[in-house]
Design a protein around this motif. Structure first.
Motif, PDB file in Angstrom:
ATOM      1  N   LEU A   1       0.829  -1.209   0.000  1.00  0.00           N
ATOM      2  CA  LEU A   1       0.000   0.000   0.000  1.00  0.00           C
ATOM      3  C   LEU A   1       0.862   1.257   0.000  1.00  0.00           C
ATOM      4  CD1 LEU A   1      -2.686   1.511   0.395  1.00  0.00           C
ATOM      5  CD2 LEU A   1      -2.596   0.934   2.818  1.00  0.00           C
ATOM      6  N   VAL A   2       1.925   1.229   0.805  1.00  0.00           N
ATOM      7  CA  VAL A   2       2.827   2.381   0.897  1.00  0.00           C
ATOM      8  C   VAL A   2       4.113   2.053   0.142  1.00  0.00           C
ATOM      9  CG1 VAL A   2       4.289   3.663   2.522  1.00  0.00           C
ATOM     10  CG2 VAL A   2       1.871   3.306   3.033  1.00  0.00           C
ATOM     11  N   VAL A   3       4.565   2.983  -0.693  1.00  0.00           N
ATOM     12  CA  VAL A   3       5.801   2.765  -1.463  1.00  0.00           C
ATOM     13  C   VAL A   3       7.006   3.268  -0.658  1.00  0.00           C
ATOM     14  CG1 VAL A   3       4.757   2.800  -3.767  1.00  0.00           C
ATOM     15  CG2 VAL A   3       5.406   4.958  -2.678  1.00  0.00           C
ATOM     16  N   PRO A   4       8.219   2.805  -1.009  1.00  0.00           N
ATOM     17  CA  PRO A   4       9.408   3.262  -0.277  1.00  0.00           C
ATOM     18  C   PRO A   4       9.492   4.786  -0.196  1.00  0.00           C
ATOM     19  CG  PRO A   4      10.010   1.512  -1.794  1.00  0.00           C
ATOM     20  CD  PRO A   4       8.564   1.793  -2.041  1.00  0.00           C
ATOM     21  N   GLU A   5       9.194   5.468  -1.301  1.00  0.00           N
ATOM     22  CA  GLU A   5       9.246   6.930  -1.306  1.00  0.00           C
ATOM     23  C   GLU A   5       8.280   7.517  -0.255  1.00  0.00           C
ATOM     24  OE1 GLU A   5       9.034   4.972  -3.885  1.00  0.00           O
ATOM     25  OE2 GLU A   5      10.744   5.451  -5.171  1.00  0.00           O
TER      26      GLU A   5
END
Lengths: 274, 274
Positions: free
Chosen positions: B27-31
């Motif tokens: 759901l959440v990207v590294p960025e």
């Protein structure tokens, strides 16, 4: 997304990309990405360059590492991901410096990944892949070190270190040299020699200072260092950076909006305040 | 690692844990994790609470959203991960507010994940899972929106938005309300109504203000908002926070080191500077 070298944030975006990739491989943990973001905010206000005060600290760090009987640099996932080449250069400048894998979130796999990233960066000898000792005063999983490394070190260079560990090392009577962009972090606050600088810049500068220092015949010594002055300088720089950024952006230029009229099929616009 | 609610950084560490889990699910990207870290640094100096100036901005935001013909809140992975419940509360307070999935790094899977996180948080109606229109002035992958949502919106609430998108929306003549902890970000700088506050606190406060406002009979209006004053206030607060933190830590208390003597088998200690 491709990135142009002319993008104003190119350097910073490139490092972000490196970390994201290192994260995909498991080398960098999610907490490491968040920590990197915190550092970015501080570096932005430091002007993203080594301050004169940090440079002075890096010179003293080189002197201490050269003076040490058993200096160790501790390397975690973030450092291995973005600064393995800089660690290698530092070891070339200070050949008796041991390089130890040091993970807050330790697994055998990650320890091996850190070691191989370091080797890929040019570090020939890496210890700490298997932890063989514990330092007192820490939860067991974070206490694990190498008996040949941090355990017997007199000087520990700890870039991007956790506050508890930095304090525990200092409480053991070791000289702690930290590299941390936040001058208010517990790591910076507890280190004997806090370097407030980005890790790659800091390691490069310590290596350069050591190379220069070795050309002199004077014996290496634990020269005194005023940590309060160093932390105060860093805070003053951040404060000035904030003030400058605020002044620069007080009236930001905006693209004109007046000429635009909604054409047929144009997306919705807001009624303007009269 | 288990976390005690009495830990001084409990709230912050809990949110980090939520983001790390949301990241593991994609759901959440590294960025997004790095961006969260940057926000943490700013929130730390804001005192991790809603400032009076932010509260005033949140009141105006509630008024604008109530006055809008077609208000939309755009939700990305980070917002869905940590503030889905707050988005649901906001929709209860402002029932004609559309909730649109908005991803900088868009894939069909992530769009569906954002929507289901929102539904799990209590949002019944989510649009934008499939993009059906484009907003001009952006690279194609980041221009994609829902024809029923942002495309026709007159007021867009954009928490944690990318600077290019915030500018593009504003250039389309939409009123942009941003939520961003960095008052110097391009998003904050380009918004008509920049809210410098943590996203969950901001959304809760806008919802509360809307609930209060609806009890009055006065018609809703696009009351003017001084964005320069708001950004200046935020910077001044951060500046004071920095100065205060610096003063508090000028002479940090340290655990005593004098009493300790190396016992047999004790790890190495450093020779002290004479």
């Amino acid at each position: 997304m491709r990135l142009s070298p002319r993008h104003p944030r190119y350097a910073s975006l490139r490092v972000r990309g490196q970390l994201a990739r290192a994260h995909a491989s498991g080398l960098v943990v999610p907490e490491g990405l968040i920590a990197h973001g915190r550092g970015e905010a501080f570096d932005y206000f430091l002007g993203e360059r080594t301050t004169p005060s940090a440079r002075a600290a890096e010179r003293v760090a080189a002197e201490w590492l050269l003076a040490a009987e058993h200096p160790v640099v501790s390397v975690n996932g973030n450092v291995a991901a973005i600064a393995s080449g800089e660690v290698a250069r530092l070891v070339r400048a200070i050949p008796h410096l041991e390089v130890e894998v040091n993970l807050f979130h330790r697994t055998g796999t990650r320890a091996r990944q850190v070691a191989s990233a370091l080797r890929a960066g040019g570090v020939a000898h890496v210890i700490g892949v298997r932890a063989t000792a514990r330092i007192p005063g820490l939860p067991s999983d974070r206490a694990r070190v190498d008996r040949r490394g941090i355990y017997v070190a007199d000087v520990c260079l700890v870039p991007l270190e956790d506050g508890d560990r930095a304090e525990a090392l200092r409480d053991l009577g070791k000289r702690v040299i930290s590299v941390d962009l936040n001058p208010l972090s517990r790591t910076s606050q507890s280190a004997d020699l806090p370097i407030v600088d980005e890790v790659r810049r800091a390691l490069r500068e310590i290596a350069r200072a050591a190379e220069r220092r070795k050309r002199s015949a004077a014996p290496f010594a634990f020269v005194p260092f005023d940590r309060y002055a160093a932390l105060g300088d860093a805070l003053a720089t951040i404060d000035r950076g904030l003030t400058r950024a605020a002044a620069r952006r007080r009236r930001p230029p905006r693209r004109p909006r007046a000429g635009r009229r909604p054409a047929p099929g144009t997306p919705g616009r807001s009624r303007r305040t009269p």
